[in-house]
Scaffold this active site. Structure first.
Site, PDB file in Angstrom:
ATOM      1  N   ALA A  67       0.806  -1.220   0.000  1.00 35.03           N
ATOM      2  CA  ALA A  67       0.000   0.000   0.000  1.00 35.03           C
ATOM      3  C   ALA A  67       0.837   1.267   0.000  1.00 35.03           C
ATOM      4  CB  ALA A  67      -0.947  -0.007   1.201  1.00 35.03           C
ATOM      5  N   THR A 112       0.291   5.254  -1.633  1.00 37.27           N
ATOM      6  CA  THR A 112      -0.010   6.419  -0.800  1.00 37.27           C
ATOM      7  C   THR A 112       0.533   7.701  -1.413  1.00 37.27           C
ATOM      8  OG1 THR A 112       1.969   5.981   0.547  1.00 37.27           O
ATOM      9  CG2 THR A 112      -0.133   5.118   1.365  1.00 37.27           C
ATOM     10  N   ARG A 148      -3.200   0.299   7.540  1.00 37.41           N
ATOM     11  CA  ARG A 148      -2.842   0.070   8.934  1.00 37.41           C
ATOM     12  C   ARG A 148      -2.054   1.183   9.608  1.00 37.41           C
ATOM     13  NH1 ARG A 148      -3.322  -4.438   6.179  1.00 37.41           N
ATOM     14  NH2 ARG A 148      -4.418  -6.194   7.146  1.00 37.41           N
ATOM     15  N   GLN A 198       0.405  -6.016  -3.949  1.00 42.98           N
ATOM     16  CA  GLN A 198      -0.764  -6.253  -3.113  1.00 42.98           C
ATOM     17  C   GLN A 198      -1.845  -5.208  -3.372  1.00 42.98           C
ATOM     18  OE1 GLN A 198       0.448  -7.533   1.120  1.00 42.98           O
ATOM     19  NE2 GLN A 198       2.285  -6.470   0.363  1.00 42.98           N
ATOM     20  N   HIS A 251      -4.024  -9.360  -4.950  1.00 42.47           N
ATOM     21  CA  HIS A 251      -5.338  -9.129  -4.356  1.00 42.47           C
ATOM     22  C   HIS A 251      -6.373  -8.650  -5.362  1.00 42.47           C
ATOM     23  CE1 HIS A 251      -3.011  -8.556  -0.323  1.00 42.47           C
ATOM     24  NE2 HIS A 251      -3.221  -9.820  -0.605  1.00 42.47           N
ATOM     25  N   CYS A 298     -26.235  -6.736 -12.878  1.00 42.97           N
ATOM     26  CA  CYS A 298     -25.929  -7.054 -14.273  1.00 42.97           C
ATOM     27  C   CYS A 298     -27.066  -6.607 -15.177  1.00 42.97           C
ATOM     28  CB  CYS A 298     -25.695  -8.565 -14.396  1.00 42.97           C
ATOM     29  SG  CYS A 298     -25.408  -9.151 -16.078  1.00 42.97           S
ATOM     30  N   CYS A 351     -28.607 -10.269 -16.739  1.00 41.88           N
ATOM     31  CA  CYS A 351     -29.342 -11.265 -15.948  1.00 41.88           C
ATOM     32  C   CYS A 351     -29.769 -10.767 -14.577  1.00 41.88           C
ATOM     33  CB  CYS A 351     -28.516 -12.538 -15.817  1.00 41.88           C
ATOM     34  SG  CYS A 351     -27.108 -12.365 -14.689  1.00 41.88           S
TER      35      CYS A 351
END
Length: 248
Positions: free
Chosen positions: A22, A26, A34, A103, A121, A150, A153
């Site tokens: 992360a 930033t 965190r 990540q 991720h 959607c 559907c």
């Protein structure tokens, strides 16, 4: 100078792999999770903690709450690549960097020009209907209200991101593992190395040129040849300039 030390490590390398978290994003204005100013400390999920708001259980049991929190906190259409993203893309274009393992879910590495990116991720830019599997761009969620549906559907459109309680894509993990195993230099940046199983990928590095760039200490600092506590964009930008030349 830290950048000078890094450039000396990079100069002879031709199988560099970057593993980032992360802290890479930033500097593009995307909050981390965190730190003292991170998402988990500054945002409230109402009656639920932020960690729960990003879980599969929340998505399944409280979808309206999930999507309201997700739209507010996980989508950053204004974010642009920073110096770190561009430096890595230049290093790859020069044939020195073989992969980025990230990540992050913001797609900024690809926006900067990186081609070989393993997104551990997932990505907010990819979304799909859970029923008919039709693909949707990020705008399908960003511009919707309530639960995104959607158009074919009426199934729920789900982000292709790994939520808490969900497993990582085995093909992505395998590709990332192989890239790290083959690296002559492994640069780890912008991550506390406290999130598993992603952090465990460092165990597959077989070389002796581990570089850690993070503003705070990590559990792997004592293993690294070079530890830098500074801006990742500044350090990578300067080091790559020195290795490739300002106009490379």
């Amino acid at each position: 100078m830290s950048a000078d030390q890094l450039s000396r490590i990079l100069a002879p390398a031709d199988h560099v792999v970057f593993f980032g978290g992360a802290g890479v994003s930033t500097e593009s204005g995307i909050p981390d999770f965190r730190s003292a100013t991170g998402l988990y400390k500054t945002q409230s999920g109402g009656e639920f903690p932020p960690e729960y708001m990003l879980s599969h259980s929340c998505w399944a049991d409280h979808p309206e709450d999930f999507y309201a929190f997700y739209r507010k906190n996980m989508l950053h259409p204004e974010a642009k690549p920073n110096a770190a993203h561009y430096a890595l893309a230049r290093l790859e274009k020069a044939g020195r960097l073989t992969a980025v393992v990230t990540q992050n879910i913001d797609g900024l590495h690809q926006m900067a020009g990186s081609q070989k990116v393993f997104e551990l991720h997932g990505s907010v830019l990819r979304n799909h209907c859970v029923d008919c599997h039709r693909s949707y761009p990020v705008e399908a969620i960003e511009q919707s209200t309530g639960i995104p549906r959607c158009t074919v559907c009426n199934g729920i459109i789900k982000p292709d991101v790994v939520l808490y309680e969900e497993g990582l894509d085995p093909d992505v993990m395998d590709g990332a593992t192989r890239a790290i195993m083959a690296a002559d230099v492994l640069i780890v940046g912008g991550t506390s190395l406290n999130v598993y199983p992603a952090a465990g990928l460092l165990e597959y590095y077989r070389g002796d040129k581990l570089v850690l760039i993070n503003k705070s200490a990590t559990p792997a600092d004592n293993r690294a040849q070079l530890v830098i506590h500074d801006s990742i964009g500044k350090v990578l930008g300067q080091a790559v300039d020195e290795v490739l030349g300002d106009k490379a």
